[in-house]
Design a protein around this motif. Structure first.
Motif, PDB file in Angstrom:
ATOM      1  N   MET A   1       0.845  -1.185   0.000  1.00 33.83           N
ATOM      2  CA  MET A   1       0.000   0.000   0.000  1.00 33.83           C
ATOM      3  C   MET A   1       0.885   1.241   0.000  1.00 33.83           C
ATOM      4  SD  MET A   1      -1.259   0.218   3.979  1.00 33.83           S
ATOM      5  CE  MET A   1      -0.076   0.534   5.295  1.00 33.83           C
ATOM      6  N   ALA A   2       0.289   2.395  -0.292  1.00 29.65           N
ATOM      7  CA  ALA A   2       1.013   3.664  -0.233  1.00 29.65           C
ATOM      8  C   ALA A   2       1.348   3.976   1.222  1.00 29.65           C
ATOM      9  CB  ALA A   2       0.167   4.772  -0.840  1.00 29.65           C
ATOM     10  N   THR A   3       2.467   4.655   1.426  1.00 24.28           N
ATOM     11  CA  THR A   3       2.969   4.935   2.764  1.00 24.28           C
ATOM     12  C   THR A   3       3.354   6.396   2.885  1.00 24.28           C
ATOM     13  OG1 THR A   3       3.889   2.694   2.889  1.00 24.28           O
ATOM     14  CG2 THR A   3       4.688   4.293   4.490  1.00 24.28           C
ATOM     15  N   LEU A 100      -4.468   7.905  -8.225  1.00 22.69           N
ATOM     16  CA  LEU A 100      -4.294   8.235  -6.814  1.00 22.69           C
ATOM     17  C   LEU A 100      -5.179   9.414  -6.419  1.00 22.69           C
ATOM     18  CD1 LEU A 100      -2.850   7.994  -4.071  1.00 22.69           C
ATOM     19  CD2 LEU A 100      -1.069   9.507  -5.000  1.00 22.69           C
ATOM     20  N   GLN A 101      -5.189  10.460  -7.231  1.00 22.71           N
ATOM     21  CA  GLN A 101      -6.013  11.621  -6.918  1.00 22.71           C
ATOM     22  C   GLN A 101      -7.489  11.244  -6.812  1.00 22.71           C
ATOM     23  OE1 GLN A 101      -4.793  13.737 -10.369  1.00 22.71           O
ATOM     24  NE2 GLN A 101      -3.146  14.860  -9.369  1.00 22.71           N
ATOM     25  N   ALA A 102      -7.966  10.442  -7.764  1.00 19.11           N
ATOM     26  CA  ALA A 102      -9.372  10.032  -7.753  1.00 19.11           C
ATOM     27  C   ALA A 102      -9.674   9.161  -6.536  1.00 19.11           C
ATOM     28  CB  ALA A 102      -9.709   9.282  -9.038  1.00 19.11           C
ATOM     29  N   HIS A 103      -8.724   8.308  -6.159  1.00 19.76           N
ATOM     30  CA  HIS A 103      -8.914   7.477  -4.972  1.00 19.76           C
ATOM     31  C   HIS A 103      -9.028   8.341  -3.719  1.00 19.76           C
ATOM     32  CE1 HIS A 103      -8.311   4.209  -2.062  1.00 19.76           C
ATOM     33  NE2 HIS A 103      -7.460   5.035  -1.465  1.00 19.76           N
ATOM     34  N   ILE A 104      -8.155   9.343  -3.604  1.00 18.35           N
ATOM     35  CA  ILE A 104      -8.213  10.215  -2.429  1.00 18.35           C
ATOM     36  C   ILE A 104      -9.527  10.983  -2.414  1.00 18.35           C
ATOM     37  CG2 ILE A 104      -7.177  12.253  -1.356  1.00 18.35           C
ATOM     38  CD1 ILE A 104      -4.447  11.211  -2.269  1.00 18.35           C
ATOM     39  N   ALA A 105      -9.959  11.486  -3.573  1.00 24.83           N
ATOM     40  CA  ALA A 105     -11.220  12.226  -3.637  1.00 24.83           C
ATOM     41  C   ALA A 105     -12.392  11.353  -3.199  1.00 24.83           C
ATOM     42  CB  ALA A 105     -11.445  12.753  -5.050  1.00 24.83           C
ATOM     43  N   GLU A 106     -12.456  10.146  -3.735  1.00 22.97           N
ATOM     44  CA  GLU A 106     -13.561   9.255  -3.379  1.00 22.97           C
ATOM     45  C   GLU A 106     -13.519   8.888  -1.906  1.00 22.97           C
ATOM     46  OE1 GLU A 106     -15.704   5.136  -4.915  1.00 22.97           O
ATOM     47  OE2 GLU A 106     -13.798   5.758  -5.784  1.00 22.97           O
ATOM     48  N   ILE A 174      -4.707   7.535   1.809  1.00 22.91           N
ATOM     49  CA  ILE A 174      -3.412   7.102   1.272  1.00 22.91           C
ATOM     50  C   ILE A 174      -3.107   5.677   1.699  1.00 22.91           C
ATOM     51  CG2 ILE A 174      -0.917   7.482   1.443  1.00 22.91           C
ATOM     52  CD1 ILE A 174      -1.613  10.517   1.576  1.00 22.91           C
ATOM     53  N   GLU A 175      -3.352   5.364   2.951  1.00 18.49           N
ATOM     54  CA  GLU A 175      -3.020   4.030   3.447  1.00 18.49           C
ATOM     55  C   GLU A 175      -3.941   2.951   2.894  1.00 18.49           C
ATOM     56  OE1 GLU A 175      -2.870   4.443   7.708  1.00 18.49           O
ATOM     57  OE2 GLU A 175      -0.741   5.022   7.642  1.00 18.49           O
ATOM     58  N   SER A 176      -5.036   3.344   2.263  1.00 11.68           N
ATOM     59  CA  SER A 176      -5.931   2.370   1.635  1.00 11.68           C
ATOM     60  C   SER A 176      -5.671   2.234   0.136  1.00 11.68           C
ATOM     61  CB  SER A 176      -7.396   2.748   1.876  1.00 11.68           C
ATOM     62  OG  SER A 176      -7.724   3.964   1.225  1.00 11.68           O
ATOM     63  N   TYR A 177      -4.662   2.949  -0.360  1.00 13.00           N
ATOM     64  CA  TYR A 177      -4.338   2.878  -1.792  1.00 13.00           C
ATOM     65  C   TYR A 177      -3.383   1.720  -2.028  1.00 13.00           C
ATOM     66  CZ  TYR A 177      -3.349   4.488  -6.528  1.00 13.00           C
ATOM     67  OH  TYR A 177      -3.239   4.581  -7.891  1.00 13.00           O
ATOM     68  N   ASP A 180       2.301   0.694  -4.248  1.00 13.40           N
ATOM     69  CA  ASP A 180       3.430   0.964  -3.358  1.00 13.40           C
ATOM     70  C   ASP A 180       4.041   2.321  -3.717  1.00 13.40           C
ATOM     71  OD1 ASP A 180       5.461   0.806  -1.540  1.00 13.40           O
ATOM     72  OD2 ASP A 180       6.674  -0.608  -2.698  1.00 13.40           O
ATOM     73  N   LEU A 181       3.594   3.381  -3.035  1.00 11.73           N
ATOM     74  CA  LEU A 181       4.072   4.732  -3.276  1.00 11.73           C
ATOM     75  C   LEU A 181       4.596   5.331  -1.979  1.00 11.73           C
ATOM     76  CD1 LEU A 181       1.169   6.143  -5.503  1.00 11.73           C
ATOM     77  CD2 LEU A 181       3.441   5.425  -6.283  1.00 11.73           C
ATOM     78  N   ARG A 182       5.627   6.154  -2.101  1.00 12.28           N
ATOM     79  CA  ARG A 182       6.195   6.861  -0.957  1.00 12.28           C
ATOM     80  C   ARG A 182       5.688   8.302  -1.014  1.00 12.28           C
ATOM     81  NH1 ARG A 182      10.384   4.134   1.283  1.00 12.28           N
ATOM     82  NH2 ARG A 182      11.580   5.995   1.844  1.00 12.28           N
ATOM     83  N   VAL A 183       4.883   8.667  -0.016  1.00 12.70           N
ATOM     84  CA  VAL A 183       4.133   9.918  -0.042  1.00 12.70           C
ATOM     85  C   VAL A 183       4.638  10.862   1.043  1.00 12.70           C
ATOM     86  CG1 VAL A 183       1.839  10.968   0.098  1.00 12.70           C
ATOM     87  CG2 VAL A 183       2.113   8.674  -0.899  1.00 12.70           C
ATOM     88  N   VAL A 184       4.824  12.122   0.687  1.00 13.40           N
ATOM     89  CA  VAL A 184       5.157  13.183   1.639  1.00 13.40           C
ATOM     90  C   VAL A 184       4.013  14.187   1.652  1.00 13.40           C
ATOM     91  CG1 VAL A 184       6.736  15.078   2.172  1.00 13.40           C
ATOM     92  CG2 VAL A 184       7.643  12.890   1.360  1.00 13.40           C
ATOM     93  N   ILE A 185       3.623  14.617   2.845  1.00 17.97           N
ATOM     94  CA  ILE A 185       2.548  15.584   3.019  1.00 17.97           C
ATOM     95  C   ILE A 185       3.163  16.964   3.226  1.00 17.97           C
ATOM     96  CG2 ILE A 185       0.451  16.139   4.266  1.00 17.97           C
ATOM     97  CD1 ILE A 185       0.381  13.365   3.029  1.00 17.97           C
ATOM     98  N   VAL A 186       2.672  17.952   2.490  1.00 17.35           N
ATOM     99  CA  VAL A 186       3.203  19.313   2.584  1.00 17.35           C
ATOM    100  C   VAL A 186       2.075  20.259   2.988  1.00 17.35           C
ATOM    101  CG1 VAL A 186       4.457  21.156   1.406  1.00 17.35           C
ATOM    102  CG2 VAL A 186       4.825  18.759   0.727  1.00 17.35           C
ATOM    103  N   GLY A 187       2.318  21.041   4.037  1.00 19.98           N
ATOM    104  CA  GLY A 187       1.400  22.103   4.433  1.00 19.98           C
ATOM    105  C   GLY A 187       2.071  23.440   4.215  1.00 19.98           C
TER     106      GLY A 187
END
Length: 279
Positions: A1-3, A100-106, A174-177, A180-187
């Protein structure tokens, strides 16, 4: 899964992009800022980040006040870089991962966040002013972007608590995608600053330092603050700090800050931080 492998908090002052484009990296007024991003770029390279999820605000480039959503997510293979009056920037379009974007939106809609969705719209300095300082872009960006815009301009604004919960919901997405992707969150946004009215030029370093400390060790305190308290402590535009809460909400309960650069040399404290989840 994505992490999720970490988080970044960063200012998004438009003059960062102008200074970068004009080659002012070694200018004495700008060097402390640009040097502060070098460890961030190295960290992203070392971590081999595939995706940056950007919590940012649009400055009436993609949206306008006649239709300004509380939360909006971009879904598309690419997004153009906005020309905000300084001419077209020599940056390639932002790359997107539609699946990925569509998965996050849904996932977010099913988690009871009612999102607007946009495509083929330009992205402004809320996302793009710090981006080339952190990610190489020649001949192209090394990964993809998930742009999530948050309304911090037109009241009523989402609360800090709502933004924190948004981050938590993005983590679940993200964790339900399955890929195998390495994701960084930016604020992005903030910290203390005001660019109009009687307090034009206002900053409060003590509040900035307090905010950064609480963001790391006790974000619940920040989530409880009202907008009026953010404005009182940090100036009218410091309400942008609620976007940092979305980033923090997407990280685990315990984090450690591995980098901080704080440079109060401009209208705002140009700040960049990096967080990893504590083991």
């Amino acid at each position: 899964m994505a992490t999720i492998i970490g988080g970044i908090g960063t200012s998004h002052v438009p003059t960062i992009g102008l200074a970068y484009d004009r080659g002012k990296q070694d200018d004495p007024a700008w060097a402390p800022l640009f040097k502060g991003y070098e460890p961030v770029a190295q960290w992203l390279a070392d971590k081999r980040a595939d995706v940056l999820v950007f919590f940012y605000n649009d400055h009436c480039t993609t949206f306008f006040f006649d239709l300004y959503p509380t939360f909006a997510i971009g879904i598309g293979e690419s997004f153009p870089i906005a020309d905000e009056g300084g001419g077209a920037r020599q940056l390639p379009p932002l790359r997107g991962d539609v699946a990925l974007q569509a998965h996050i939106a849904e996932s977010l809609v099913n988690d009871e966040f009612d999102l607007a969705v946009f495509q083929d719209k330009p992205i402004d300095h809320g996302c793009t002013s710090p981006l080339p300082l952190m990610w190489p872009h020649r001949p192209d960006w090394p990964g993809t972007i998930v742009p999530i815009a948050i309304n911090v301009l037109q009241y009523p604004l989402p609360t800090g608590r709502r933004c924190y919960k948004l981050g938590q919901a993005v983590r679940r997405a993200i964790e339900s995608y399955p890929e195998d992707l390495r994701v960084v969150i930016v604020g992005t946004g903030g910290l203390s600053h005001q660019i109009h009215g009687e307090r034009t030029g206002f900053n409060d370093e003590e509040w900035d330092r307090t905010f950064l400390d609480l963001l790391e060790r006790d974000p619940e305190q920040l989530a409880e603050l009202k907008h009026a308290e953010y404005v009182r402590r940090g100036g009218a535009e410091s309400v942008e700090q609620i976007m940092w809460l979305s980033m923090r909400g997407a990280l685990g309960p315990a984090v450690k800050r591995v980098h901080l650069n704080y440079y109060l040399g401009m209208t705002t404290a140009m700040t960049v931080t990096v967080y990893e989840e504590a083991v």
